[in-house]
Write a protein that holds these residues in place. Structure first.
Motif, PDB file in Angstrom:
ATOM      1  N   ARG A  48     -59.588   2.399-124.608  1.00  0.00           N
ATOM      2  CA  ARG A  48     -58.221   2.895-124.486  1.00  0.00           C
ATOM      3  C   ARG A  48     -57.354   1.920-123.685  1.00  0.00           C
ATOM      4  O   ARG A  48     -56.249   1.586-124.092  1.00  0.00           O
ATOM      5  CB  ARG A  48     -58.240   4.267-123.803  1.00  0.00           C
ATOM      6  N   GLU A  49     -57.901   1.465-122.566  1.00  0.00           N
ATOM      7  CA  GLU A  49     -57.097   0.631-121.668  1.00  0.00           C
ATOM      8  C   GLU A  49     -57.226  -0.853-121.959  1.00  0.00           C
ATOM      9  O   GLU A  49     -56.388  -1.649-121.533  1.00  0.00           O
ATOM     10  CB  GLU A  49     -57.492   0.916-120.212  1.00  0.00           C
ATOM     11  N   GLY A  50     -58.317  -1.207-122.649  1.00  0.00           N
ATOM     12  CA  GLY A  50     -58.475  -2.608-123.046  1.00  0.00           C
ATOM     13  C   GLY A  50     -59.173  -3.504-122.040  1.00  0.00           C
ATOM     14  O   GLY A  50     -59.346  -4.684-122.296  1.00  0.00           O
ATOM     15  N   SER A 271     -61.835 -13.111-124.499  1.00  0.00           N
ATOM     16  CA  SER A 271     -61.353 -12.128-123.533  1.00  0.00           C
ATOM     17  C   SER A 271     -59.852 -12.272-123.276  1.00  0.00           C
ATOM     18  O   SER A 271     -59.173 -11.302-122.963  1.00  0.00           O
ATOM     19  CB  SER A 271     -62.128 -12.236-122.222  1.00  0.00           C
ATOM     20  N   ALA A 272     -59.335 -13.495-123.446  1.00  0.00           N
ATOM     21  CA  ALA A 272     -57.902 -13.706-123.241  1.00  0.00           C
ATOM     22  C   ALA A 272     -57.088 -13.119-124.389  1.00  0.00           C
ATOM     23  O   ALA A 272     -55.943 -12.708-124.201  1.00  0.00           O
ATOM     24  CB  ALA A 272     -57.612 -15.199-123.100  1.00  0.00           C
ATOM     25  N   SER A 273     -57.681 -13.063-125.567  1.00  0.00           N
ATOM     26  CA  SER A 273     -56.881 -12.648-126.721  1.00  0.00           C
ATOM     27  C   SER A 273     -57.147 -11.201-127.156  1.00  0.00           C
ATOM     28  O   SER A 273     -56.363 -10.623-127.898  1.00  0.00           O
ATOM     29  CB  SER A 273     -57.151 -13.582-127.902  1.00  0.00           C
ATOM     30  N   TRP A 274     -58.222 -10.612-126.684  1.00  0.00           N
ATOM     31  CA  TRP A 274     -58.562  -9.277-127.193  1.00  0.00           C
ATOM     32  C   TRP A 274     -57.672  -8.185-126.624  1.00  0.00           C
ATOM     33  O   TRP A 274     -57.344  -8.192-125.445  1.00  0.00           O
ATOM     34  CB  TRP A 274     -60.021  -8.914-126.888  1.00  0.00           C
ATOM     35  N   GLN A 275     -57.290  -7.273-127.476  1.00  0.00           N
ATOM     36  CA  GLN A 275     -56.685  -6.024-126.996  1.00  0.00           C
ATOM     37  C   GLN A 275     -57.044  -4.907-127.954  1.00  0.00           C
ATOM     38  O   GLN A 275     -57.256  -5.138-129.139  1.00  0.00           O
ATOM     39  CB  GLN A 275     -55.176  -6.162-126.835  1.00  0.00           C
ATOM     40  N   PRO A 276     -57.128  -3.678-127.432  1.00  0.00           N
ATOM     41  CA  PRO A 276     -57.514  -2.583-128.318  1.00  0.00           C
ATOM     42  C   PRO A 276     -56.394  -2.288-129.303  1.00  0.00           C
ATOM     43  O   PRO A 276     -55.220  -2.507-129.010  1.00  0.00           O
ATOM     44  CB  PRO A 276     -57.712  -1.415-127.360  1.00  0.00           C
ATOM     45  N   ASP A 277     -56.755  -1.808-130.475  1.00  0.00           N
ATOM     46  CA  ASP A 277     -55.784  -1.380-131.467  1.00  0.00           C
ATOM     47  C   ASP A 277     -55.096  -0.111-130.932  1.00  0.00           C
ATOM     48  O   ASP A 277     -55.784   0.850-130.590  1.00  0.00           O
ATOM     49  CB  ASP A 277     -56.555  -1.076-132.762  1.00  0.00           C
ATOM     50  N   PRO A 278     -53.747  -0.120-130.820  1.00  0.00           N
ATOM     51  CA  PRO A 278     -53.058   1.059-130.276  1.00  0.00           C
ATOM     52  C   PRO A 278     -53.392   2.344-131.047  1.00  0.00           C
ATOM     53  O   PRO A 278     -53.385   3.436-130.470  1.00  0.00           O
ATOM     54  CB  PRO A 278     -51.577   0.709-130.428  1.00  0.00           C
ATOM     55  N   SER A 279     -53.707   2.205-132.329  1.00  0.00           N
ATOM     56  CA  SER A 279     -54.006   3.403-133.130  1.00  0.00           C
ATOM     57  C   SER A 279     -55.309   4.091-132.694  1.00  0.00           C
ATOM     58  O   SER A 279     -55.547   5.252-133.012  1.00  0.00           O
ATOM     59  CB  SER A 279     -54.091   3.040-134.617  1.00  0.00           C
ATOM     60  N   TRP A 280     -56.130   3.367-131.924  1.00  0.00           N
ATOM     61  CA  TRP A 280     -57.377   3.981-131.441  1.00  0.00           C
ATOM     62  C   TRP A 280     -57.088   5.157-130.508  1.00  0.00           C
ATOM     63  O   TRP A 280     -57.909   6.057-130.362  1.00  0.00           O
ATOM     64  CB  TRP A 280     -58.247   2.969-130.687  1.00  0.00           C
TER      65      TRP A 280
END
Ligand code: C2E
Ligand code: MG
Ligand code: MG
Ligand code: MG
Length: 289
Positions: A48-50, A271-280
């Motif tokens: 959720r928070e990434g 790790s610098a580029s990853w972010q969770p999909d907001p739709s999750w």
């Protein structure tokens, strides 16, 4: 006479299988010496928070003829052999040195290592672990996590609990791997000093199609909350699984839907580029059942 002959036949058979066993062991021993073993690292994240919670070291064997072998193809062979101790110590050392490298590049995180019970239950295990940690003054013991399979943790409960307690006293974290596949009784779970339960991939895989697995998952999450343990979902592959997990209150996850196991050199960039999909974080669409 017939019986005797048969006996000879089985004898030869046994001898052959022992020989191949012996050959495989010595091949693996040489693989360790000749740097054919290496580690991949799979990220563990907050869905959720990434946040990146840490990286799990997963061993591989670059076999000169057979190519990249998975641990299932060689770890079971040595699980109760002294070689598992050498391999385990090599993994701890390698993982810690990689952690130092990531840290030098600005990534402050943790690393998890899978250990066999035979290794963990060596009388000098804690002593050796302390020495290994001391070789990396840049690393806090809290940045190392050890994982043990649920099936083995509860086989030798008192001895394993004792080692976990000693590790915790050093600061080293502990997780129970493939949780749900063993026979952990609630009493044992209550007493177990490990902070994290890693819910086995099979429950995540089937939770959207099998109501029983969904119920087990909910049970484990609420149990973890009750006993004040962290809970992490293994094998998160799809958006629907991520949504359901967040909805159920299991925010920590790992799986191909987040990242495949990476080479050590790839971790900082990932790790610098990853972010969770907001739709999750959207509510899961529940089918009417
Ligand atoms: P594990 O610790 O439960 O690790 C998770 C396994 O599931 C890994 O397989 C990983 O690549 C795979 N996996 C992760 N996400 C997904 C997903 O979304 N879908 C699917 N289908 N699979 C996923 P791997 O690397 O082949 O390791 C298998 C097992 O071997 C590990 O299970 C662990 O128990 C053991 N192992 C790995 N490295 C070591 C080691 O250094 N020492 C020891 N003793 N055992 C190890
Ligand atoms: Mg593991
Ligand atoms: Mg597992
Ligand atoms: Mg597993």
């Amino acid at each position: 006479l017939k019986g005797k002959r048969r006996y000879h036949f089985f004898d030869a058979e046994l001898e052959r299988s022992l020989k191949t066993q012996h050959e495989k062991l010595s091949e693996l021993g040489k693989a360790l010496e000749n740097n054919q073993l290496f580690l991949r690292y799979q990220p563990k994240v907050n869905l959720r928070e990434g946040d990146i919670i840490g990286l799990e070291a997963l061993i591989r064997w670059q076999h000169p003829q057979k190519g990249e072998l998975s641990p299932a193809e060689f770890i079971p062979l040595i699980e109760n052999h002294s070689l598992i101790i050498d391999v385990g110590n090599w993994v701890i050392d390698k993982a810690l040195s990689e952690l130092v490298r990531w840290q030098e590049q600005g990534l402050n995180t943790t690393v998890s290592v899978n250990l066999a019970p035979h290794h963990l239950l060596q009388p000098d295990f804690i002593h050796k672990l302390r020495i290994q940690l001391a070789r990396y003054p840049q690393i806090n013991a809290e940045q190392l996590e050890l994982e043990i399979l649920e099936t083995s943790a509860f086989e030798d409960f008192d001895a394993v609990s004792e080692v976990i307690c000693q590790c915790r006293a050093l600061g080293v974290a502990f997780a129970i791997d493939d949780f749900g596949t063993g026979y952990a009784s609630l009493t044992y779970l209550k007493q177990l000093p490990a902070q994290t339960l890693k819910i086995d991939r099979s429950f995540i895989r089937d939770m959207l199609v099998d109501p029983d697995d969904l119920a087990i998952l909910e049970g484990v999450i609420s149990l973890a909350n009750t006993f004040n343990r962290e809970v992490l979902a293994e094998g998160v592959e799809t958006k629907e699984q991520a949504q359901m997990l967040i909805w159920l209150g299991c925010e920590l996850g790992q799986g191909f839907g987040i990242s495949k196991p990476l080479m050590g050199e790839e971790v900082v960039e990932w790790s610098a580029s990853w972010q969770p999909d907001p739709s999750w974080s959207e509510a899961p669409k529940l089918d009417d059942k």
